[in-house]
Design a protein around this motif. Sequence first.
Motif, short mmCIF file in Angstrom:
data_model
loop_
_atom_site.label_atom_id
_atom_site.label_comp_id
_atom_site.label_asym_id
_atom_site.label_seq_id
_atom_site.Cartn_x
_atom_site.Cartn_y
_atom_site.Cartn_z
N ILE A 107 31.14 33.89 26.35
CA ILE A 107 32.76 33.73 26.89
C ILE A 107 33.49 34.18 25.79
CG2 ILE A 107 34.31 32.95 28.26
CD1 ILE A 107 31.65 33.30 29.79
N PRO A 108 34.15 35.39 25.81
CA PRO A 108 35.31 35.70 24.62
C PRO A 108 36.55 34.85 24.74
CG PRO A 108 35.38 37.22 26.51
CD PRO A 108 34.31 36.35 26.76
N ALA A 109 36.33 33.45 24.51
CA ALA A 109 37.63 32.73 24.34
C ALA A 109 37.39 31.39 23.66
CB ALA A 109 37.56 32.03 25.87
N ALA A 110 38.23 31.03 23.33
CA ALA A 110 38.11 29.60 22.24
C ALA A 110 37.47 28.64 23.08
CB ALA A 110 39.49 29.35 21.58
N GLU A 111 37.80 28.43 24.40
CA GLU A 111 37.34 27.22 25.05
C GLU A 111 36.77 27.71 26.20
OE1 GLU A 111 39.81 24.10 26.59
OE2 GLU A 111 41.56 25.14 25.49
N ILE A 112 35.87 26.87 27.03
CA ILE A 112 35.24 27.23 28.25
C ILE A 112 36.10 26.24 29.44
CG2 ILE A 112 33.11 27.01 30.01
CD1 ILE A 112 33.16 29.06 27.52
N ASN A 113 36.72 26.77 30.29
CA ASN A 113 37.36 26.27 31.09
C ASN A 113 37.47 26.98 32.47
OD1 ASN A 113 39.73 27.84 30.83
ND2 ASN A 113 40.41 26.60 29.28
N ILE A 114 38.01 26.52 33.66
CA ILE A 114 37.96 27.47 34.89
C ILE A 114 38.83 28.69 34.55
CG2 ILE A 114 39.31 27.68 37.03
CD1 ILE A 114 38.22 24.79 37.45
N GLU A 115 39.97 28.61 33.58
CA GLU A 115 40.69 29.82 33.64
C GLU A 115 39.82 30.84 32.81
OE1 GLU A 115 41.79 26.86 33.06
OE2 GLU A 115 43.08 26.75 34.70
N THR A 116 39.28 30.66 31.51
CA THR A 116 38.46 31.43 30.79
C THR A 116 37.22 32.24 31.40
OG1 THR A 116 37.21 29.59 29.68
CG2 THR A 116 39.27 30.41 28.68
N VAL A 117 36.68 31.37 32.27
CA VAL A 117 35.44 31.71 32.98
C VAL A 117 35.69 32.89 34.28
CG1 VAL A 117 33.51 30.96 34.28
CG2 VAL A 117 33.96 29.67 32.53
N THR A 118 36.96 32.28 34.66
CA THR A 118 37.66 33.29 35.78
C THR A 118 37.85 34.66 35.25
OG1 THR A 118 38.46 31.35 37.27
CG2 THR A 118 39.29 33.48 37.40
N GLU A 119 38.42 34.85 34.23
CA GLU A 119 38.94 35.96 33.57
C GLU A 119 37.71 36.69 33.06
OE1 GLU A 119 41.09 38.85 32.64
OE2 GLU A 119 41.79 37.12 33.42
N TYR A 120 36.57 36.17 32.62
CA TYR A 120 35.44 36.62 32.34
C TYR A 120 34.71 37.30 33.48
CZ TYR A 120 30.67 37.24 30.71
OH TYR A 120 29.41 37.55 30.19
N THR A 123 36.86 40.56 34.59
CA THR A 123 36.60 41.82 33.92
C THR A 123 35.19 42.40 34.36
OG1 THR A 123 37.73 40.69 32.07
CG2 THR A 123 36.25 42.43 31.32
N LEU A 124 34.25 41.61 34.56
CA LEU A 124 32.75 41.79 35.08
C LEU A 124 32.83 42.82 36.35
CD1 LEU A 124 30.54 38.99 34.05
CD2 LEU A 124 30.79 41.21 32.82
N ILE A 125 33.57 42.21 37.22
CA ILE A 125 33.72 42.71 38.62
C ILE A 125 34.67 43.79 38.92
CG2 ILE A 125 33.97 41.89 41.03
CD1 ILE A 125 32.80 38.95 40.04
N ASN A 132 39.28 51.93 46.96
CA ASN A 132 40.26 51.41 47.95
C ASN A 132 40.56 49.93 47.63
OD1 ASN A 132 37.65 50.53 48.99
ND2 ASN A 132 38.84 49.67 50.67
N ILE A 133 39.83 49.27 46.71
CA ILE A 133 40.42 47.84 46.37
C ILE A 133 41.15 48.06 45.02
CG2 ILE A 133 39.52 45.54 45.46
CD1 ILE A 133 38.60 46.48 48.58
N ASP A 134 42.43 47.43 45.18
CA ASP A 134 43.36 47.31 44.03
C ASP A 134 43.62 46.23 43.45
OD1 ASP A 134 44.98 46.67 45.92
OD2 ASP A 134 46.05 48.35 46.03
N GLY A 135 43.14 45.00 44.21
CA GLY A 135 43.41 43.81 43.71
C GLY A 135 42.21 42.81 43.95
N LEU A 136 42.08 42.12 43.07
CA LEU A 136 40.74 40.87 43.06
C LEU A 136 41.42 39.68 42.67
CD1 LEU A 136 37.67 40.07 43.22
CD2 LEU A 136 37.47 41.07 41.04
N LYS A 137 41.15 38.76 43.26
CA LYS A 137 41.40 37.24 43.16
C LYS A 137 40.21 36.50 42.94
CE LYS A 137 44.19 33.08 44.13
NZ LYS A 137 45.40 32.56 44.99
N ILE A 138 39.79 35.69 42.09
CA ILE A 138 38.67 34.78 42.12
C ILE A 138 39.05 33.35 41.72
CG2 ILE A 138 36.46 34.15 40.86
CD1 ILE A 138 36.23 37.09 40.13
#
Length: 291
Positions: A107-120, A123-125, A132-138
């Motif tokens: 994970i390209p982050a300094a720590e593992i938490n909900i926020e950094t895993v969500t951002e990862y 980026t993948l998805i 037609n999809i312009d927004g994604l929330k996880i």
Amino acid sequence: MILFVRDLTVIDAAYLCPHRGVVGESWLVDVELTGELNEMSMLFDFARVKKQLKAIIDAEVDHRLLVPKQASETLIEPAAAGYLFVDFLAEDHTIHLNCPEQAFAIIPAAEINIETVTEYLLTLIRSQLPGNIDGLKITLRHEVIPTPSYHYTHGLKKHDGNCQRIAHGHRSMIELWVDDVRDHALEQYWATRWQDIYLGTKEDLVPVTELELSPTGLELASPQHYGFRYTSAQGDFQLAIPMESCEIIDTDTTVELLATYIAHQLKPQVGEKTLKVVAYEGVGKGAIEAL
């Protein structure tokens, strides 16, 4: 228009933390998609959401060890072809691994938490969604557990799926029933005993001197570390971890055998009373043993 799916999947993983060591974790996953309706008057077929998005999440982070690449404690080096050395050099403990690449999520982050895993995951998805999809929330969230729970990490070498990876984990509740009444004090005792624990199988123990670790791992792994090593379908798994972070089990660490282990460990405390152990493996699944 917004399309949502609650409880799309559960991530059962483990991560490296400078304060807690290796931490088993379970996150429920919700998703929301924003955009315009397509030619089928749909935003995105629910079947495709459940198949495509779930498949990405399960493949990339589920049953892996999440490694904070940018943490000062983290060292990652290539090992043999298809393998990585991972060393985690926290101030009061070190953890060393030599495993197939698919055992890790870097994970390209300094720590593992909900926020950094969500951002990862975002980026993948994002790049794999239709136009037609312009927004994604996880949303990653914990199961609400009002009673004691614990975090454990393990590996199941005989498993034919991803559970064979030596450091994946779960956040789990436990129910302990004595004469058909929940015993919350006993539950709290066990939750404290297994908080941030690595559960190792006795037959997988090897001297740390027999592990093939990185030069850093060979230097820092000590008699205060347990060494674990086994070969399974996905490859050769090696781990050196501080003894104080472990509990050694005589059997494999399937949830069925863990339920039996807990029951036999606690039975002397309840004497002639009946004891029922409801042991969970992450969210909504587990095993029951009664004595």
